[in-house]
Design an enzyme around this catalytic site. Sequence first.
Site, PDB file in Angstrom:
ATOM      1  N   GLU A   1      25.070  32.121  13.708  1.00  0.00           N
ATOM      2  CA  GLU A   1      23.841  31.342  13.900  1.00  0.00           C
ATOM      3  C   GLU A   1      22.844  32.125  14.757  1.00  0.00           C
ATOM      4  OE1 GLU A   1      22.668  26.764  15.255  1.00  0.00           O
ATOM      5  OE2 GLU A   1      24.639  27.596  15.750  1.00  0.00           O
TER       6      GLU A   1
ATOM      7  N   LYS B   1      18.569  23.796   9.405  1.00  0.00           N
ATOM      8  CA  LYS B   1      19.689  23.021   9.958  1.00  0.00           C
ATOM      9  C   LYS B   1      19.315  21.545   9.994  1.00  0.00           C
ATOM     10  CE  LYS B   1      22.977  23.222  13.842  1.00  0.00           C
ATOM     11  NZ  LYS B   1      23.300  23.931  15.105  1.00  0.00           N
TER      12      LYS B   1
ATOM     13  N   PRO C   1      35.184  39.384  47.911  1.00  0.00           N
ATOM     14  CA  PRO C   1      35.895  39.014  49.135  1.00  0.00           C
ATOM     15  C   PRO C   1      37.274  38.471  48.756  1.00  0.00           C
ATOM     16  CG  PRO C   1      33.662  38.105  49.107  1.00  0.00           C
ATOM     17  CD  PRO C   1      33.951  38.592  47.720  1.00  0.00           C
TER      18      PRO C   1
ATOM     19  N   SER D   1      40.693  36.951  49.860  1.00  0.00           N
ATOM     20  CA  SER D   1      41.228  36.239  51.019  1.00  0.00           C
ATOM     21  C   SER D   1      42.742  36.203  51.067  1.00  0.00           C
ATOM     22  CB  SER D   1      40.709  34.797  51.015  1.00  0.00           C
ATOM     23  OG  SER D   1      41.256  34.074  49.910  1.00  0.00           O
TER      24      SER D   1
ATOM     25  N   GLY E   1      44.341  34.269  48.988  1.00  0.00           N
ATOM     26  CA  GLY E   1      44.656  32.979  48.396  1.00  0.00           C
ATOM     27  C   GLY E   1      44.645  33.043  46.879  1.00  0.00           C
TER      28      GLY E   1
END
Length: 1028
Positions: free
Chosen positions: A45, A114, A355, A357, A359
Amino acid sequence: MGHTVTLACCALNQWALDFHGNLQRILESVRLAKEKGAAYRLGPELEVCGYGCGDHFLEGDTQLLSMQSLATLLEDPLTRNIICDIGMPVMHKNVLYNCRVIFLNQTILLIRPKMYLAMDGNYREMRWFTPWTKLRHTEQFYLPPLIADITGQVKVPFGDAVISTGDTVFGCETCEELFTGNSPHIAMGLDGVEIFTNGSGSHHELRKLHRRVDLIRSATSKVGGVYMYSNLIGCDGERVFYDGSCLIAVNGDIVAQGSQFTLREVEVTTATVDLDDVRSFRGSCLSRGMQTALAAPYPQVSTGVSVSRPSSLSLPISQPLSVQYLMPEEEISLGPACWLWDYLRRSGLRGFFLPLSGGLDSASVACLVGSMCTLVVDAIAEGCGHVANDLRQLLGRKEKEGLPKSAKDLAKLIFTTCYMKTVNSSSETETRAARLAAEIGSSHISVSIDNMVSAAVATVSTQLKANPKFKVHGGTSMEDMALQNVQARNRMVLAYLFAQLLPWSQGHRGNLLVLSSANVDESLRGYLTKYDCSSADLNPIGGISKTDLRSFCKFMAPRYPELKSILAAKPTAELEPITSSHVQNDEDDMGMTYAELSVFGRLRKVYHCGPYSMFLKLVHLWGDKLTPAEVAVKVKHFFRCYGINRHKTTVLPPCYHAEAYSPDDNRFDLRPFLYNTTWQCQFEMIDRELVVMETGLNSEASSSVAGGEQRVVETPPTATGEDTAAVEEVEDVDAMENDVLVVVEEGSGFREEDAKEGEVGEEEEEEGYKGWKRTTGGSGESDQFVTATQNQRLYPKLPFEDHNEGIEGKEGDEEEGDDLVVIDETVENGRGRGRGKRRKRTWKKGKNKQQQKETNAAGNSGSGGGEGGNNGGRGGKGGVWGRGGGKGKGKKRLNTGQRQQPKGTPHPMGTRGGWRGSGNRRNSWTPRGGHDGRQWERPHPQSLSSLLQTPSNLMTVYDRPSPFSRLGPDQFSTPQHTPSHPHPPSSYSHLPSNSYSHLPSSSYSHLASSSLPRDNYSSYHQSPLSLR
């Protein structure tokens, strides 16, 4: 002999407004299609200009350049002897349409607009285009001179028509038209169209491919035929990623499938099909033949050529295949990685800065960059020349210079990670970050930001003449939150400084793109600091839930083993000081689990639920775990947090769209960012519904009469089989407003509220009895005489049985409390003073019946739980014909309450102790059996629906009128203290709509016993991140 035709579906990595690049990729796809012998080439499209042009569609430049690209395609020799179907915007009668332009040998056959435009989720097509609404109708489109000079045509058909060749018929659909209820392919198939084409611009979402495949299969399994599906691939400059997956289906079977994720800019998927298979399939369906006779005809545009050829052994027919579906973890590892590569190479920047961490979230982003590096190296090894050229340009290397051979080598050059520690950071997270960076291969640095934070705090303290403190050091919530936020925001400042200067320090040009690592659940809840490391250039996981990210890290753990230790660690922001009794935890700070957040997010966005409708759905969804009152508290807490923090979504960086419940404020999730966070009307509706639920549950088993009305109460048969009946006069019960709904489980403690002092009860005793009710307490049972009054409901309906004497209750179990530090504690027994309403009772003496006497003395016969206090309640005496349950014990609670509680109420942080406060219910004619002193963690584990089949070990009494009949408007907004003890369902109904905001910090702790992921829930108004 069969008639075979080869068809080609093209996946193109187009870029919005890159007309030159887009044109070259279209021509390359035509070349590849012709090489594979295709007679029909289908493109995605709006491939000429790019789907993501947005408001640029409205510019005359976009329309003019699209026409110039069409002119180039018409003139190019590559487009000869193949039907080309391309997507581009076309203006007809000063109206802009999203069109398919179909041409063959420099002749435009049809411009098909369309008819059904996409207007949900990320799609806003009606902002720029108009749908064509004239079914089976065409008009004449006058070609601009630029095109007319090439084709020799002045006008061409424009509208809803089909293409007829000498041997078959093609019909067009565009993207959304496949997803609508009355798709055009249905009517076209009944009119004899055998090959359906669909040029699409469908973006990726996790688990979305199943739906797409099912629709394509369904399109041909009912009406028969061949379905061609083409799609965009890659990032064209927006937040979405188009995931290719070109498909060709025949009579409901998939015979060809393209790649879902690839770094190739052009991929052509072909299949050779036998048209006789379509005709045979349709001919065997007699009902279709009957419908075909009634079908309205489509206008046909003839090509004058045939596309099929006789069957040949040298060109085998494509056979059905098994569709390849990727697991969500695999989709995450590939989709965002391809998106990052497209963004990086097209931005012209040097690499990424993250960054890190230590975690789960930042580790997930780091793994995605590592996955991207793997894809790039593999593509170059496979001979993908344009990927090698892009990387060479990115690194500033010349043609003859070598390129990295491994993903680690590439990551070292373009990926920098940084651990930014403070005094509140742990050595464990620093170690995990460093190890993961080494496994991925990034250039890793570790820096301390304490000096930056201290300088900022000192500047403010000097000006304000006050020194803020963390809460664990005696500070307030406002001080604590400010001290946490300043750490987070300094990390964002330092990240951008590194991103600008690192390439300079290495002698390179350009900057690094800063990556964010906030997942979709945290963005929805607002659990992030505004303008901290959530603020970046890109966020590849901003549309992915925490649950899916955990699965992704498990999937990637064999490649990066350090992920195992990261998965094992509890998620923490590490912004508060770590003490022996306190370690910050994300789910505690949020007041809800990540699993619950995913459910909230899906109901809010996908199912369009507001607070009230979400509550109604969750009552059923979580009914086996939580009571309606507990569900109401959770829903209110979520919507208040969502409303407070919605403003943060306005500044979130562009996120990879992967979830249907993304809170992306740019285009996907259009909502205000300034809310009335009390949600007063919505929350009041929830409160009313709670009352309705409670009364409705008890209505089947209840009977009530107006004051002074005569009622016949049937009684159970006596031991000798004789039946009795009596007439009873029921008195007025206006003073019953303080009684509460009580649901008692066998072996669990309960709490009774103090009742207002009533008149001294009197009774005259004779022989006989009226009705029965069973109460279980501790491990003992007793049967009681019950008189139902106007405001009392008995639930469930209990069978009439003969129990002359209750079983002696066993001593309650003793359990240890949680090991918590005592900060403040009130140890004092509450006392109830309820007295019975004055009434008379008539008894008839029956055989084998013992004449009993019942008194109304306070704290005596039938006391609910005896004395309360911190050491567990004693078992109270039983009913009229039974002994009470056994004496209960409870371990003295240790608590960390943050404020002293009123006498006679449970302490919010107490666990496994007896409840303070007890006493007789004022209705002395509904005495309680004894119960042990264990804490009642949840009112009842069963769902509302299952309560209707509750066995006789349950006793439920509801004898309080609706709170809304007595509360005025002002009372609804009056804050009331709500104890942490999980009240029975009705005990929340007297609260005002916003009273949940005053819950103590541990008010959710009782939910840990449910099967939901455990969370210790701290007060959201004390959360360091909730109000940032």
